[in-house]
Design a protein around this motif. Sequence first.
Motif, PDB file in Angstrom:
ATOM      1  N   ASP A  14       0.831  -1.209   0.000  1.00 48.30           N
ATOM      2  CA  ASP A  14       0.000   0.000   0.000  1.00 48.30           C
ATOM      3  C   ASP A  14       0.866   1.260   0.000  1.00 48.30           C
ATOM      4  O   ASP A  14       0.524   2.262  -0.629  1.00 48.30           O
ATOM      5  CB  ASP A  14      -0.929   0.032   1.219  1.00 48.30           C
ATOM      6  CG  ASP A  14      -2.018  -1.029   1.179  1.00 48.30           C
ATOM      7  OD1 ASP A  14      -2.247  -1.616   0.092  1.00 48.30           O
ATOM      8  OD2 ASP A  14      -2.636  -1.279   2.231  1.00 48.30           O
ATOM      9  N   LEU A  15       1.993   1.210   0.714  1.00 52.85           N
ATOM     10  CA  LEU A  15       2.890   2.367   0.817  1.00 52.85           C
ATOM     11  C   LEU A  15       3.890   2.436  -0.331  1.00 52.85           C
ATOM     12  O   LEU A  15       4.567   3.444  -0.505  1.00 52.85           O
ATOM     13  CB  LEU A  15       3.656   2.332   2.147  1.00 52.85           C
ATOM     14  CG  LEU A  15       2.827   2.512   3.404  1.00 52.85           C
ATOM     15  CD1 LEU A  15       3.693   2.293   4.647  1.00 52.85           C
ATOM     16  CD2 LEU A  15       2.183   3.886   3.442  1.00 52.85           C
ATOM     17  N   SER A  44      -3.115   7.381  11.280  1.00 51.58           N
ATOM     18  CA  SER A  44      -2.704   8.701  10.802  1.00 51.58           C
ATOM     19  C   SER A  44      -1.186   8.811  10.738  1.00 51.58           C
ATOM     20  O   SER A  44      -0.636   9.466   9.853  1.00 51.58           O
ATOM     21  CB  SER A  44      -3.282   9.798  11.687  1.00 51.58           C
ATOM     22  OG  SER A  44      -2.817   9.674  13.019  1.00 51.58           O
ATOM     23  N   ALA A  47      -0.150   6.962   7.622  1.00 51.88           N
ATOM     24  CA  ALA A  47      -0.495   7.773   6.458  1.00 51.88           C
ATOM     25  C   ALA A  47       0.477   8.938   6.313  1.00 51.88           C
ATOM     26  O   ALA A  47       0.908   9.264   5.199  1.00 51.88           O
ATOM     27  CB  ALA A  47      -1.926   8.280   6.569  1.00 51.88           C
ATOM     28  N   SER A  48       0.842   9.556   7.426  1.00 55.18           N
ATOM     29  CA  SER A  48       1.787  10.662   7.392  1.00 55.18           C
ATOM     30  C   SER A  48       3.146  10.198   6.886  1.00 55.18           C
ATOM     31  O   SER A  48       3.773  10.866   6.063  1.00 55.18           O
ATOM     32  CB  SER A  48       1.923  11.271   8.786  1.00 55.18           C
ATOM     33  OG  SER A  48       2.902  12.268   8.796  1.00 55.18           O
ATOM     34  N   GLY A  50       3.672   7.630   4.964  1.00 56.37           N
ATOM     35  CA  GLY A  50       3.486   7.348   3.538  1.00 56.37           C
ATOM     36  C   GLY A  50       3.547   8.613   2.705  1.00 56.37           C
ATOM     37  O   GLY A  50       4.182   8.636   1.647  1.00 56.37           O
ATOM     38  N   ASP A  51       2.910   9.675   3.187  1.00 53.88           N
ATOM     39  CA  ASP A  51       2.934  10.959   2.473  1.00 53.88           C
ATOM     40  C   ASP A  51       4.352  11.501   2.372  1.00 53.88           C
ATOM     41  O   ASP A  51       4.779  11.973   1.316  1.00 53.88           O
ATOM     42  CB  ASP A  51       2.034  11.987   3.172  1.00 53.88           C
ATOM     43  CG  ASP A  51       0.555  11.661   3.038  1.00 53.88           C
ATOM     44  OD1 ASP A  51       0.198  10.838   2.174  1.00 53.88           O
ATOM     45  OD2 ASP A  51      -0.230  12.243   3.814  1.00 53.88           O
ATOM     46  N   ARG A  52       5.083  11.438   3.485  1.00 53.31           N
ATOM     47  CA  ARG A  52       6.465  11.935   3.472  1.00 53.31           C
ATOM     48  C   ARG A  52       7.340  11.118   2.532  1.00 53.31           C
ATOM     49  O   ARG A  52       8.161  11.672   1.792  1.00 53.31           O
ATOM     50  CB  ARG A  52       7.061  11.926   4.874  1.00 53.31           C
ATOM     51  CG  ARG A  52       6.495  13.047   5.752  1.00 53.31           C
ATOM     52  CD  ARG A  52       7.178  13.100   7.083  1.00 53.31           C
ATOM     53  NE  ARG A  52       6.812  11.870   7.810  1.00 53.31           N
ATOM     54  CZ  ARG A  52       7.398  11.445   8.906  1.00 53.31           C
ATOM     55  NH1 ARG A  52       8.383  12.113   9.436  1.00 53.31           N
ATOM     56  NH2 ARG A  52       7.009  10.335   9.499  1.00 53.31           N
ATOM     57  N   GLU A  54       6.334   9.428  -0.116  1.00 51.34           N
ATOM     58  CA  GLU A  54       5.945   9.745  -1.495  1.00 51.34           C
ATOM     59  C   GLU A  54       6.560  11.062  -1.940  1.00 51.34           C
ATOM     60  O   GLU A  54       7.026  11.194  -3.076  1.00 51.34           O
ATOM     61  CB  GLU A  54       4.424   9.798  -1.621  1.00 51.34           C
ATOM     62  CG  GLU A  54       3.764   8.435  -1.603  1.00 51.34           C
ATOM     63  CD  GLU A  54       2.248   8.514  -1.703  1.00 51.34           C
ATOM     64  OE1 GLU A  54       1.721   9.550  -2.140  1.00 51.34           O
ATOM     65  OE2 GLU A  54       1.598   7.520  -1.355  1.00 51.34           O
ATOM     66  N   THR A  55       6.593  12.045  -1.057  1.00 53.53           N
ATOM     67  CA  THR A  55       7.197  13.336  -1.380  1.00 53.53           C
ATOM     68  C   THR A  55       8.687  13.172  -1.662  1.00 53.53           C
ATOM     69  O   THR A  55       9.202  13.690  -2.659  1.00 53.53           O
ATOM     70  CB  THR A  55       6.992  14.339  -0.225  1.00 53.53           C
ATOM     71  OG1 THR A  55       5.587  14.525  -0.034  1.00 53.53           O
ATOM     72  CG2 THR A  55       7.641  15.677  -0.511  1.00 53.53           C
ATOM     73  N   GLU A  56       9.374  12.442  -0.797  1.00 55.28           N
ATOM     74  CA  GLU A  56      10.812  12.226  -0.977  1.00 55.28           C
ATOM     75  C   GLU A  56      11.096  11.435  -2.250  1.00 55.28           C
ATOM     76  O   GLU A  56      12.055  11.717  -2.975  1.00 55.28           O
ATOM     77  CB  GLU A  56      11.414  11.515   0.240  1.00 55.28           C
ATOM     78  CG  GLU A  56      11.460  12.372   1.481  1.00 55.28           C
ATOM     79  CD  GLU A  56      12.289  13.639   1.293  1.00 55.28           C
ATOM     80  OE1 GLU A  56      13.402  13.578   0.727  1.00 55.28           O
ATOM     81  OE2 GLU A  56      11.809  14.705   1.704  1.00 55.28           O
TER      82      GLU A  56
END
Length: 90
Positions: A14-15, A44, A47-48, A50-52, A54-56
């Motif tokens: 998923d990540l 959360s 998810a946070s 995962g967001d970081r 994805e950004t990197e």
Amino acid sequence: MTETGKPIPEVAEDLGVHPGTLHSWVSRAKRNGSPSSDTPVKASAVASLGDRLETELGKARTVIEVQGKLSALLDQLATGSADTTPGESK
């Protein structure tokens, strides 16, 4: 994982990370006591993370793309095969 009950390979997929990498992160977090093995990881927080990640990953892909274009341009310049820009004379 701890809060969702999903197995690490499923969460890793998923990540978009390798299951061994996620397992290492989870093990390290448990060893460091944050979160402890009896305190569930909040969705959360996952998810946070995962967001970081994805950004990197996006930044790294951009750098790789720019480096590839720069390398091609330098090769052209080194071999003298670079085209002139419109309006320029050779």
